[in-house]
Write an enzyme that holds these catalytic residues in place. Structure first.
Site, short mmCIF file in Angstrom:
data_model
loop_
_atom_site.label_atom_id
_atom_site.label_comp_id
_atom_site.label_asym_id
_atom_site.label_seq_id
_atom_site.Cartn_x
_atom_site.Cartn_y
_atom_site.Cartn_z
N CYS A 1 -6.73 1.71 5.88
CA CYS A 1 -5.24 1.73 6.98
C CYS A 1 -5.13 1.79 8.07
O CYS A 1 -4.70 0.83 8.94
CB CYS A 1 -4.66 2.97 6.05
SG CYS A 1 -3.83 2.73 4.77
N CYS B 1 -6.26 -25.22 -0.16
CA CYS B 1 -7.35 -25.23 -0.58
C CYS B 1 -8.00 -25.98 0.92
O CYS B 1 -7.13 -26.46 1.25
CB CYS B 1 -8.27 -25.86 -1.51
SG CYS B 1 -8.02 -27.31 -1.56
N CYS C 1 -7.55 -42.02 6.53
CA CYS C 1 -8.30 -42.92 7.08
C CYS C 1 -9.56 -42.68 6.09
O CYS C 1 -10.47 -43.59 6.48
CB CYS C 1 -8.80 -42.63 8.47
SG CYS C 1 -9.84 -41.21 8.82
N CYS D 1 0.69 -1.50 -0.18
CA CYS D 1 -0.43 -0.29 0.42
C CYS D 1 0.67 1.32 -0.22
O CYS D 1 1.74 1.52 0.70
CB CYS D 1 -1.08 0.32 1.36
SG CYS D 1 -1.71 1.18 1.95
N CYS E 1 -8.09 -37.62 5.08
CA CYS E 1 -6.72 -38.14 5.72
C CYS E 1 -6.57 -39.76 5.46
O CYS E 1 -7.60 -39.82 4.35
CB CYS E 1 -8.32 -38.44 7.41
SG CYS E 1 -7.40 -39.78 8.19
N HIS F 1 -3.91 -4.45 0.91
CA HIS F 1 -4.98 -4.77 1.62
C HIS F 1 -6.87 -4.14 1.53
O HIS F 1 -7.04 -4.38 1.77
CB HIS F 1 -4.55 -3.52 3.04
CG HIS F 1 -4.55 -2.56 3.52
ND1 HIS F 1 -5.04 -1.90 3.33
CD2 HIS F 1 -3.86 -1.84 3.45
CE1 HIS F 1 -4.74 -0.21 3.34
NE2 HIS F 1 -3.87 -0.69 3.69
N CYS G 1 0.30 3.38 3.40
CA CYS G 1 0.65 2.92 5.10
C CYS G 1 2.12 2.13 4.56
O CYS G 1 2.47 1.52 5.72
CB CYS G 1 -0.27 2.21 5.57
SG CYS G 1 -0.96 0.45 4.82
N CYS H 1 -13.80 -30.11 6.44
CA CYS H 1 -12.69 -28.43 6.06
C CYS H 1 -11.42 -28.07 7.48
O CYS H 1 -11.79 -28.62 8.24
CB CYS H 1 -13.70 -27.63 6.29
SG CYS H 1 -13.20 -26.24 6.51
#
Length: 283
Positions: free
Chosen positions: A16, A56, A63, A3, A61, A11, A6, A68
């Site tokens: 800011c 993402c 298993c 930026c 897993c 951002h 700042c 999420c």
């Protein structure tokens, strides 16, 4: 990027002032912040520790359980992308009314806990989007170095002309991760009660943008590697099969890129028109 006003990282779409307040908050709560940056979480089904190595939030897993990364909800047959995040909402009883009268000490303790919960909710997503942003940049570097050429060879197309959609998708992912990262910094400062209407608008638009971006990121990262595995990541898929699925994959990626751009644009537009973050915008 950064930026010009700042000196902090770019951002958009927050001000800011919000950035300065948020970074100061993180610095004062550094131990909590460091804890939230942990690289592993436990599978909610088998309790095995799992490391997040993709951008993402869809976790798989060993298993066989899919969940999420942020909220631990199952991500199986009905794919889950958006986190509703009721964690920061005011406590209510079974009728939907505010809980029964409490003492001053109880109220103080509850408010402190609610503030901490709200902070942790937004901090984890702020930090998580940064990690996903960094991973997207790494993937873009790999694509430009060799993976685009490998994909082109596997699909029998020219990398420069036929695979431009891949880099366009990653550019949208990088932009979207940055927008969502700083949107969560803004979200922390929305009072659940005083700013309830703005909170509802923010939650709705942020959830749409997040869900669309997660689908795009998964398509660009996970699905791409299944169709076009890099050297050393498993046996290459049959050439004829790759050619057959390439067209469908390209169409899906382009559609998801457009959708993400649309929903992210809606979120940014809301900051510029309906949410109290008018000020100078930063790219």
């Amino acid at each position: 990027g950064f930026c010009w006003s700042c000196g902090e990282e770019a951002h958009r779409p927050v001000s800011c002032g919000t950035v300065r307040a948020w970074l100061a908050k993180n610095k004062s709560d550094s131990e909590t912040a460091n804890w939230m940056l942990a690289n592993t979480k436990v599978c909610p089904k088998c309790r095995r520790a799992i490391e997040k190595n993709n951008g993402c939030n869809h976790m798989s897993c060993p298993c066989g359980h899919h969940f999420c990364w942020l909220c631990f909800k199952p991500a199986g047959t009905q794919e889950h992308y958006a986190c509703e995040g009721d964690i920061y909402r005011p406590r209510r009883d079974a009728t939907g009314s505010k809980a029964a009268v409490e003492t001053k000490e109880e109220a103080t303790a509850r408010q402190a806990r609610a503030s901490l919960d709200r902070y942790l909710f937004h901090y984890e997503r702020w930090a998580g989007n940064l990690k996903s942003l960094e991973k997207a940049h790494q993937d873009m570097d790999k694509l430009e170095r060799s993976e685009l050429e490998e994909m082109a060879a596997a699909a029998g197309v020219k990398a420069v002309t036929e695979l431009e959609f891949v880099m366009e998708a990653y550019k949208e992912i990088v932009y979207g991760r940055r927008v969502l990262r700083w949107a969560h910094a803004y979200g922390y400062y929305l009072d659940p009660e005083r700013d309830s209407k703005k909170r509802e608008l923010f939650d709705y638009l942020q959830a749409e943008a997040n869900a669309s971006l997660e689908q795009l990121h998964k398509c660009a990262e996970v699905d791409r590697k299944k169709i076009f595995p890099s050297h050393g990541e498993g046996e290459a898929a049959d050439v004829s099969m790759v050619k057959k699925v390439f067209k469908d994959y390209r169409e899906r990626m382009v559609n998801l890129t457009v959708a993400s751009r649309t929903f992210m644009g809606n979120l940014v537009k809301a900051f510029e028109t309906n949410l109290p973050e008018v000020g100078k915008m930063n790219w």
